[in-house]
Enzyme design. Structure first.
Site, PDB file in Angstrom:
ATOM      1  N   ARG A  93       0.766  -1.173  -0.272  1.00  0.00           N
ATOM      2  CA  ARG A  93       0.083  -0.094   0.110  1.00  0.00           C
ATOM      3  C   ARG A  93       0.923   1.322  -0.037  1.00  0.00           C
ATOM      4  NH1 ARG A  93      -5.400  -1.863   1.027  1.00  0.00           N
ATOM      5  NH2 ARG A  93      -5.600  -3.568   2.479  1.00  0.00           N
ATOM      6  N   GLY A 146      -7.340  -0.924  -6.401  1.00  0.00           N
ATOM      7  CA  GLY A 146      -8.295  -0.561  -5.912  1.00  0.00           C
ATOM      8  C   GLY A 146      -8.609   1.099  -6.002  1.00  0.00           C
ATOM      9  N   GLY A 197      -7.493   3.636  -3.929  1.00  0.00           N
ATOM     10  CA  GLY A 197      -6.612   4.578  -3.454  1.00  0.00           C
ATOM     11  C   GLY A 197      -5.456   4.337  -4.550  1.00  0.00           C
ATOM     12  N   THR A 211     -10.464  -5.348  -6.533  1.00  0.00           N
ATOM     13  CA  THR A 211     -10.522  -5.509  -5.003  1.00  0.00           C
ATOM     14  C   THR A 211     -11.729  -6.325  -4.430  1.00  0.00           C
ATOM     15  OG1 THR A 211     -11.397  -4.373  -2.996  1.00  0.00           O
ATOM     16  CG2 THR A 211     -12.220  -3.227  -5.096  1.00  0.00           C
ATOM     17  N   ILE A 212     -11.628  -7.140  -3.540  1.00  0.00           N
ATOM     18  CA  ILE A 212     -12.463  -8.064  -3.112  1.00  0.00           C
ATOM     19  C   ILE A 212     -13.852  -7.099  -2.659  1.00  0.00           C
ATOM     20  CG2 ILE A 212     -10.976  -9.899  -2.326  1.00  0.00           C
ATOM     21  CD1 ILE A 212     -11.598  -8.813   0.506  1.00  0.00           C
ATOM     22  N   ASP A 213     -13.568  -5.884  -2.298  1.00  0.00           N
ATOM     23  CA  ASP A 213     -14.739  -5.325  -1.615  1.00  0.00           C
ATOM     24  C   ASP A 213     -15.661  -4.579  -2.549  1.00  0.00           C
ATOM     25  OD1 ASP A 213     -13.582  -5.272   1.062  1.00  0.00           O
ATOM     26  OD2 ASP A 213     -12.354  -3.496   0.613  1.00  0.00           O
ATOM     27  N   GLY A 237     -15.027  -5.565   4.862  1.00  0.00           N
ATOM     28  CA  GLY A 237     -15.752  -4.396   4.287  1.00  0.00           C
ATOM     29  C   GLY A 237     -15.760  -3.476   5.463  1.00  0.00           C
ATOM     30  N   HIS A 238     -14.656  -2.421   5.678  1.00  0.00           N
ATOM     31  CA  HIS A 238     -14.751  -1.281   6.368  1.00  0.00           C
ATOM     32  C   HIS A 238     -15.714  -0.246   6.227  1.00  0.00           C
ATOM     33  CE1 HIS A 238     -11.939  -2.104   9.616  1.00  0.00           C
ATOM     34  NE2 HIS A 238     -10.958  -2.445   8.700  1.00  0.00           N
ATOM     35  N   GLN A 243     -10.630 -14.469   3.410  1.00  0.00           N
ATOM     36  CA  GLN A 243     -11.387 -13.792   2.334  1.00  0.00           C
ATOM     37  C   GLN A 243     -10.690 -13.551   1.043  1.00  0.00           C
ATOM     38  OE1 GLN A 243     -15.062 -11.814   4.302  1.00  0.00           O
ATOM     39  NE2 GLN A 243     -13.444 -11.932   5.802  1.00  0.00           N
TER      40      GLN A 243
HETATM   41  O1  F6P Z   1      -9.182  -3.854   0.616  1.00  0.00           O
HETATM   42  C1  F6P Z   1      -9.555  -5.212   0.911  1.00  0.00           C
HETATM   43  C2  F6P Z   1      -9.313  -5.427   2.518  1.00  0.00           C
HETATM   44  O2  F6P Z   1      -9.303  -6.653   2.540  1.00  0.00           O
HETATM   45  C3  F6P Z   1     -10.706  -4.912   3.098  1.00  0.00           C
HETATM   46  O3  F6P Z   1     -11.679  -5.518   2.880  1.00  0.00           O
HETATM   47  C4  F6P Z   1     -10.007  -5.080   4.590  1.00  0.00           C
HETATM   48  O4  F6P Z   1     -10.780  -4.178   5.324  1.00  0.00           O
HETATM   49  C5  F6P Z   1      -8.538  -4.623   4.238  1.00  0.00           C
HETATM   50  O5  F6P Z   1      -8.350  -4.766   3.171  1.00  0.00           O
HETATM   51  C6  F6P Z   1      -7.778  -5.269   5.215  1.00  0.00           C
HETATM   52  O6  F6P Z   1      -6.395  -4.619   5.039  1.00  0.00           O
HETATM   53  P1  F6P Z   1      -5.055  -5.044   5.211  1.00  0.00           P
HETATM   54  O7  F6P Z   1      -4.678  -6.360   4.549  1.00  0.00           O
HETATM   55  O8  F6P Z   1      -4.071  -4.060   5.334  1.00  0.00           O
HETATM   56  O9  F6P Z   1      -5.164  -5.693   6.858  1.00  0.00           O
END
Ligand code: F6P
Length: 359
Positions: A75, A112, A114, A135-137, A180-181, A284
């Site tokens: 990221r 995704g 960002g 993105t999975i979201d 899903g935040h 997931q």
């Molecule tokens: O953007 C995908 C995602 O899996 C979100 O659903 C989740 O909230 C976040 O990334 C988790 O991020 P990280 O892998 O940085 O813990």
């Protein structure tokens, strides 16, 4: 000779390799092999530091079914784009310079929200950029679908199915936390597919008393157990009324590990039922892409490659009403696609008797 760069940015998903494979295979086929592909390692970091590997169609042998990304990912927050790296490198100028030094004709960015903002910035700096909606979201604005989504829904649904058997045996209430935040597409789809009694989404603030009522109703209907699907970002009405700053401060003081534990605790305090929590977490994002994701990966990859061969840039590949299309990057950057609380899917779920905890 066509020269292209490629990178995968942000959280990974199951269909990244399948999508890159489709781009590379299409370019190689259409140019009769007259293409050089530079795969930047670990997302934008690879472009910043000029770390890459050369890719050919053979590198993707067997990768259609492999989740993750052979390039690695990371990221690179958009809001820190104009801050130099710890070792003093100016990120945007470094990326522009490395692109130019390699003599690239185009950069494919699989990412995704960002990541798409950064892609738009690079496009504004004069680079030829094509983004692909990863993105999975499924929260990327401008496309009905993102790759990774259906595979994640599959994993989340399997988790709910598996929990159901043990929940039934013990007559327990389970709160299952699904990724899903900010946006609740995965919990909505997996919740419906998994037959949840209650689905709690960031877009529909809940009242815990309504959740308890829905559990009681399930029991009155003869169910020994209840399944509550809670998005990572599920939020109570009370918390939704707070300012962003106040809510952040409250979250910083949260003693429970996450929202599912908080909800489970509140249910246990209001009923005499046994309550348990399950958090499938990053499973997931793991495992194989499902068949639908592999097909969509192919569609995205081919559309992106064809755009490049036509000399068209500055867009994100998208799918609307089952048709592939292209959306200008500047229209997509920085926008999220939320679940519509009054939309068809929520309405149908309500008609089926699923509670969203809001009434
Ligand atoms: O953007 C995908 C995602 O899996 C979100 O659903 C989740 O909230 C976040 O990334 C988790 O991020 P990280 O892998 O940085 O813990």
């Amino acid at each position: 000779m066509l020269r292209v760069g490629m990178l995968t940015s942000g959280g990974d998903c199951q269909a990244l390799n399948a999508t890159m494979r489709a781009i590379v295979k299409t370019l190689a086929f259409k140019t009769e092999g007259k293409v050089e592909v530079y795969g930047f390692l670990d997302g934008y970091q690879g472009l910043i530091y000029n770390r890459y590997t050369r890719l050919s169609p053979e590198d993707f042998a067997g990768s259609l079914t492999h989740g993750g990304t052979i390039l690695g990912t990371s990221r690179t927050p958009f809001k820190e784009l104009d801050k130099p790296t710890a070792d003093g490198v100016q990120k945007v100028p470094a990326m522009v310079s490395n692109y130019r030094k390699l003599g690239l004709d185009c950069l494919f960015m699989l990412g995704g929200n960002g990541s798409t903002k950064t892609a738009n910035r690079l496009s504004q700096e004069g680079l030829n950029v094509i983004a692909l909606p990863k993105t999975i979201d499924n929260d990327t604005w401008g496309t009905d679908m993102t790759f990774g989504f259906t595979s994640a829904v599959e994993v989340a649904t399997k988790c709910i199915d598996d929990i159901r058997t043990t929940a039934t045996s013990h007559g327990r209430v389970f709160v299952i936390e699904i990724m899903g935040h900010k946006v609740g597409w995965i919990p909505l789809y997996a919740g419906v597919a998994g037959g949840a009694d209650v689905i709690l989404l960031p877009e529909i603030p809940y009242d815990i008393d309504n959740v308890v009522e829905a559990i009681d109703e399930a029991h009155a209907d003869g169910e020994r157990y209840a399944i509550i699907v809670a998005a990572e970002g599920a939020i109570s009405k009370e918390d939704a009324a707070l300012s962003k700053k106040e809510y952040k401060a409250k979250l910083a003081k949260r003693v429970m590990p996450s929202v599912a534990y908080e909800i489970a605790d509140q249910i246990a305090a209001r009923t005499d039922r046994e309550v348990r929590v399950a958090v499938p977490g990053h499973t997931q994002r793991g495992g194989q892409p499902d068949a639908q994701d592999r097909i969509f990966a192919m569609q995205c990859g081919v559309e992106a490659a064809m755009g490049c061969l036509e000399g068209k840039y500055g867009f994100m590949v998208s799918q609307r009403k089952s048709r592939m299309c292209r959306v200008p990057l500047k229209d997509v950057a920085g926008k999220l696609k939320y679940v519509d609380p009054d939309g068809e899917m929520v309405r149908e779920a309500r008609d089926l008797g699923i509670s969203f905890g809001d009434r």
